[in-house]
Each structure stands twice: as C-alpha cells, then as structure tokens.
Write a protein that holds these residues in place. Structure first.
Motif, PDB file in Angstrom:
ATOM      1  N   GLU A  62     -30.541  35.491  29.108  1.00 31.10           N
ATOM      2  CA  GLU A  62     -31.068  36.841  29.344  1.00 31.10           C
ATOM      3  C   GLU A  62     -30.020  37.902  29.002  1.00 31.10           C
ATOM      4  N   LEU A  63     -28.783  37.690  29.454  1.00 34.21           N
ATOM      5  CA  LEU A  63     -27.726  38.667  29.176  1.00 34.21           C
ATOM      6  C   LEU A  63     -27.358  38.685  27.687  1.00 34.21           C
ATOM      7  N   ALA A  64     -27.323  37.517  27.080  1.00 35.43           N
ATOM      8  CA  ALA A  64     -26.953  37.452  25.659  1.00 35.43           C
ATOM      9  C   ALA A  64     -27.979  38.153  24.782  1.00 35.43           C
ATOM     10  N   ARG A  65     -29.238  38.117  25.180  1.00 36.43           N
ATOM     11  CA  ARG A  65     -30.304  38.737  24.398  1.00 36.43           C
ATOM     12  C   ARG A  65     -30.622  40.159  24.849  1.00 36.43           C
ATOM     13  N   GLY A  66     -29.855  40.668  25.786  1.00 37.63           N
ATOM     14  CA  GLY A  66     -30.121  41.985  26.351  1.00 37.63           C
ATOM     15  C   GLY A  66     -29.702  43.120  25.437  1.00 37.63           C
ATOM     16  N   PRO A  67     -29.858  44.351  25.912  1.00 36.09           N
ATOM     17  CA  PRO A  67     -29.540  45.525  25.088  1.00 36.09           C
ATOM     18  C   PRO A  67     -28.055  45.679  24.791  1.00 36.09           C
ATOM     19  N   ASN A  68     -27.197  45.083  25.635  1.00 39.64           N
ATOM     20  CA  ASN A  68     -25.745  45.158  25.429  1.00 39.64           C
ATOM     21  C   ASN A  68     -25.177  43.737  25.393  1.00 39.64           C
ATOM     22  N   PRO A  70     -22.959  40.352  24.733  1.00 40.71           N
ATOM     23  CA  PRO A  70     -21.507  40.136  24.792  1.00 40.71           C
ATOM     24  C   PRO A  70     -20.922  39.922  23.406  1.00 40.71           C
ATOM     25  N   ASP A  71     -19.614  40.135  23.303  1.00 37.37           N
ATOM     26  CA  ASP A  71     -18.903  39.863  22.056  1.00 37.37           C
ATOM     27  C   ASP A  71     -18.447  38.411  21.987  1.00 37.37           C
ATOM     28  N   LEU A  72     -18.428  37.734  23.136  1.00 36.39           N
ATOM     29  CA  LEU A  72     -17.993  36.344  23.193  1.00 36.39           C
ATOM     30  C   LEU A  72     -18.562  35.708  24.448  1.00 36.39           C
ATOM     31  N   VAL A  73     -18.838  34.410  24.393  1.00 31.68           N
ATOM     32  CA  VAL A  73     -19.377  33.676  25.540  1.00 31.68           C
ATOM     33  C   VAL A  73     -18.436  32.533  25.891  1.00 31.68           C
ATOM     34  N   LEU A  74     -18.040  32.467  27.167  1.00 28.31           N
ATOM     35  CA  LEU A  74     -17.329  31.315  27.718  1.00 28.31           C
ATOM     36  C   LEU A  74     -18.355  30.498  28.474  1.00 28.31           C
ATOM     37  N   LEU A  75     -18.608  29.268  28.025  1.00 30.48           N
ATOM     38  CA  LEU A  75     -19.774  28.521  28.476  1.00 30.48           C
ATOM     39  C   LEU A  75     -19.382  27.168  29.057  1.00 30.48           C
ATOM     40  N   ASP A  76     -19.729  26.969  30.327  1.00 33.99           N
ATOM     41  CA  ASP A  76     -19.506  25.686  30.981  1.00 33.99           C
ATOM     42  C   ASP A  76     -20.436  24.640  30.372  1.00 33.99           C
ATOM     43  N   VAL A  77     -19.957  23.414  30.233  1.00 36.43           N
ATOM     44  CA  VAL A  77     -20.775  22.356  29.645  1.00 36.43           C
ATOM     45  C   VAL A  77     -21.739  21.770  30.662  1.00 36.43           C
ATOM     46  N   MET A  78     -21.228  21.384  31.829  1.00 32.99           N
ATOM     47  CA  MET A  78     -22.043  20.698  32.832  1.00 32.99           C
ATOM     48  C   MET A  78     -22.718  21.705  33.759  1.00 32.99           C
ATOM     49  N   VAL A  87     -27.686  25.380  25.650  1.00 27.67           N
ATOM     50  CA  VAL A  87     -27.593  26.842  25.632  1.00 27.67           C
ATOM     51  C   VAL A  87     -27.000  27.311  24.307  1.00 27.67           C
ATOM     52  N   CYS A  88     -25.956  26.630  23.854  1.00 22.20           N
ATOM     53  CA  CYS A  88     -25.312  26.995  22.582  1.00 22.20           C
ATOM     54  C   CYS A  88     -26.276  26.831  21.418  1.00 22.20           C
ATOM     55  N   ARG A  89     -27.036  25.742  21.414  1.00 20.61           N
ATOM     56  CA  ARG A  89     -27.998  25.526  20.336  1.00 20.61           C
ATOM     57  C   ARG A  89     -29.026  26.645  20.283  1.00 20.61           C
ATOM     58  N   ILE A  90     -29.480  27.090  21.458  1.00 21.17           N
ATOM     59  CA  ILE A  90     -30.459  28.180  21.507  1.00 21.17           C
ATOM     60  C   ILE A  90     -29.846  29.474  20.975  1.00 21.17           C
ATOM     61  N   ASP A  94     -30.989  31.626  17.305  1.00 18.78           N
ATOM     62  CA  ASP A  94     -31.593  32.948  17.453  1.00 18.78           C
ATOM     63  C   ASP A  94     -30.817  33.951  16.595  1.00 18.78           C
ATOM     64  N   PRO A  95     -31.460  34.587  15.600  1.00 21.70           N
ATOM     65  CA  PRO A  95     -30.729  35.526  14.737  1.00 21.70           C
ATOM     66  C   PRO A  95     -30.025  36.641  15.500  1.00 21.70           C
ATOM     67  N   SER A  96     -30.554  37.021  16.661  1.00 20.86           N
ATOM     68  CA  SER A  96     -29.946  38.122  17.412  1.00 20.86           C
ATOM     69  C   SER A  96     -28.662  37.714  18.122  1.00 20.86           C
ATOM     70  N   THR A  97     -28.430  36.418  18.327  1.00 20.03           N
ATOM     71  CA  THR A  97     -27.234  35.951  19.042  1.00 20.03           C
ATOM     72  C   THR A  97     -26.410  34.958  18.227  1.00 20.03           C
ATOM     73  N   HIS A  98     -26.860  34.688  17.009  1.00 25.35           N
ATOM     74  CA  HIS A  98     -26.211  33.643  16.204  1.00 25.35           C
ATOM     75  C   HIS A  98     -24.732  33.906  15.955  1.00 25.35           C
ATOM     76  N   SER A  99     -24.357  35.159  15.791  1.00 33.02           N
ATOM     77  CA  SER A  99     -22.977  35.479  15.410  1.00 33.02           C
ATOM     78  C   SER A  99     -22.022  35.568  16.598  1.00 33.02           C
ATOM     79  N   ILE A 100     -22.509  35.434  17.837  1.00 37.08           N
ATOM     80  CA  ILE A 100     -21.637  35.521  19.017  1.00 37.08           C
ATOM     81  C   ILE A 100     -20.836  34.221  19.135  1.00 37.08           C
TER      82      ILE A 100
END
Length: 362
Positions: A62-68, A70-78, A87-90, A94-100
């Motif tokens: 939700e936050l990644a696809r929101g109006p603002n 993030p420039d980078l995501v730190l993502l827990d695996v488990m 989550v990373c695959r999604i 998605d063209p709107s989040t692919h470059s993050i």
C-alpha cells in the motif's frame, strides 16, 4: 534596537533551507513483522532519511503504491501470510514500483537464500543481526545508484554500437540507444529517431520487415515467458547498399517484465564469408580440373583428405583406396618432413594440399 526586517529575512532563509532539506531527503520504507526490528532500523536511519515502517506485506504494498512512494525498500524475508520474496516479485512486476531498489533483511545466510532474493529482483541482501554502519553504507550506496540510475543506464546503452530498443510487456518501446536513433536518422526516418519511445515495436517491424510474422511469433513467446530468446537474420538493403542484420530478442532479467531487442550489423561478416566461399569454390574447381596429380592430407594425423582424378589415374588407386591411406603408409617417417611441398588454403582447416611424392601402385 531590534532589526525586525533582518530577523524576518533570517527566519525565512532558515525555513527555506529546512523545506529544501525536507524535500531533498530520501524516503526509506522498512518492512518487518517484528516491532523491535522496526524500531532498531528506524533509529539507525531516521537522522538521514524519511523513514516509513510497515509490519505486514499488505501495508508495504500500500505504501509503495501510494502517492509518495519510497526511494528504497528494506524488506524482511520471513513474514506471515506473504514472505519478502513474494512482496519483491509483486513490486518488480508493477511498472509503478519496478524501479524501487529492494534490499532484503534476513537471518538466513545460505547462498541459496541469497540467490533466491536476487532472482526475484532484489538489489542486495543484508544479514541480521543488523550492523548499523553496514546498513547505512548499503542504503546510501543503493540510493546513489538509484538517483543516477537513469542517466547511468542511458550512458551504458549509448556506448553500445548495436541498435537497442527496450520494450515493456505490451511490446511498447520504453527506451532506445543512440545507435538506434542514428540508424533511423541516417535511413530516412527522422520522426522515428525522435519519437520511437511510446510506439509499438511490432508496428515498426510490420512496416519495415518482410519477416514480420516470424518476428511477431518469436517476440510474443519471449514477452509471454515461454521462450528466453529469439533471433533472426534478415536483409536490410538500400538502393545503393546491401546490408544484413541479426535481430536478437531476450526477456528482461531480475524480475522485470518486457524484452530487450538488439540489431547487430552482420554486413562485414556476411561479405567476408561470401568472399571466402567464392574463393573456396574457385580452389575446388582448380583442384578437380588440374591435370597434375593433387591430394590433400592432414599434417597432424597424416590422413589423406581428398585427391583429384589426375592423381588416381596416375597412381592407380581407387578413390576409396587412396583415402584409406596415410602418408606414413607411403613414406618412411624420416622422409615425411620432406615428403612434398605444401601450401595452405583458409577453407581447408588443418588439411594441407600437397603435390606429388606418392609411389605408383605396383
């Protein structure tokens, strides 16, 4: 006496600087289902970045696809319900989040786990427990890469001499390199050179290539993921110049959706091969028709490779009998270096044509 005008000016400057810093500050989204981990990472990064936190995969998306975003995501695996790999695959599909850029955080340290993270589109893999200097350095590095990423990759594409077009999943051109633009400009298509991005690649092929149906089938297979690559050689002649190219289509790697199309100019190679082929044909004609006995043998194995009719008539062997012989069957080993003069032809490989020197059959 207080200078109110000077005070107001100083305050406005400070506010403007603060607003500029706030606008320039990068945003990092931290995703972890453990509140303690979120707190630790937030405390490490909050002085340098705007930090968003999410304790579930759903909130992260939700936050990644929101109006603002993030420039980078730190993502827990488990994580429960949906792990970080999914989550990373999604995000990467998605063209709107692919470059993050996505940096995985995990206590798993096996090479298989790291490979899985990179395969689904992750940019890095940081091991837990978190080392603050390492975390800050990795985040800073990937944000710098992301900030200059478009210019960097455009520079990489423009440095390649082959013509390149990058397509999205619908075969729409999203980027081309300088060689592509120059080729279009130099071949009477200035509008194509200036406006390639946004056009259907297959639409261009239908107008320019007689092999459009074959290209359509191959490209659709690559874009659908049923085929990793497709290639085709085709002529592209102008009224005063003959040219040949090779088209190579390969799917985007690292979780991306789309394809990269490369056109390589094969003209020099094609003309060289034709010249060698013609030379080989002339050599063969001379070999067969020569009234003098001629034969070809391999200087390493001493096996006879070919013989002309004049040699067969002169020495009294059948072709099958002659080609079953070796030079060592005919001359003592000490005489082989001086067996006969030899000369080389580029199409004969290791075989060396030689003249005379064989005893007549008795």
């Amino acid at each position: 006496m207080v200078n109110h005008q000077g005070f107001r000016n100083t305050t406005q400057i400070r506010l403007a600087r603060g607003k500029h810093l706030l606008q320039a500050q990068k945003t990092v989204l931290v995703v972890d289902d453990a509140p303690a981990n979120l707190a630790v990472i937030h405390s490490i990064l909050r002085g340098s970045y705007r930090v968003l936190v999410a304790s579930s995969a759903a909130k992260a998306l939700e936050l990644a696809r929101g109006p603002n975003p993030p420039d980078l995501v730190l993502l827990d695996v488990m994580m429960p319900l949906m792990d970080g790999y999914e989550v990373c695959r999604i995000l990467k599909s998605d063209p709107s989040t692919h470059s993050i850029p996505v940096l995985f955080l995990s206590g798993k340290t096996s090479l298989d786990d790291e490979a899985r993270g990179f395969e689904c589109g992750g940019a890095d893999y940081i091991h837990k427990p978190i080392n603050p200097p390492v975390l800050r350095a990795r985040v800073r590095t990937h944000l710098r890469l992301g900030a200059g990423g478009e210019a960097f990759y455009a520079g990489v594409l423009d440095s390649i001499g082959d013509q390149i077009a990058v397509l999205d999943e619908s075969d729409v051109i999203v980027a081309v390199n300088r060689a592509w633009r120059d080729f279009a400009e130099n071949n009477g298509a200035p509008l194509l050179a200036a406006r390639s991005v946004g056009l259907s690649y297959l639409g261009i092929c239908e107008a320019a290539l007689p092999e459009a149906a074959e290209v359509l089938e191959g490209m659709q297979a690559v874009l659908a993921g049923t085929q990793d690559e497709f290639q085709l050689e085709y002529p592209c002649h102008s009224p005063d110049l003959q040219r040949w190219f090779q088209m190579h289509v390969s799917r985007l790697r690292g979780g991306g959706v789309g394809a990269v199309v490369t056109h390589k100019n094969l003209t020099a190679q094609r003309l060289t091969n034709e010249s060698l082929s013609q030379s080989g044909t002339r050599y063969r004609q001379l070999f067969i028709a020569n009234p003098n006995p001629m034969y070809v043998y391999d200087r390493e194995t001493l096996v006879f490779l070919d013989v002309n009719q004049a040699a067969l008539d002169h020495y009294g062997y059948s072709r099958e009998e002659f080609l079953a012989l070796k030079a060592s069957n005919i001359r003592p080993s000490e005489e082989l270096p001086d067996f006969c003069p030899v000369w080389r032809h580029p199409n004969m490989g290791s075989g060396q044509p030689a003249f005379g020197g064989i005893r007549k059959r008795t």
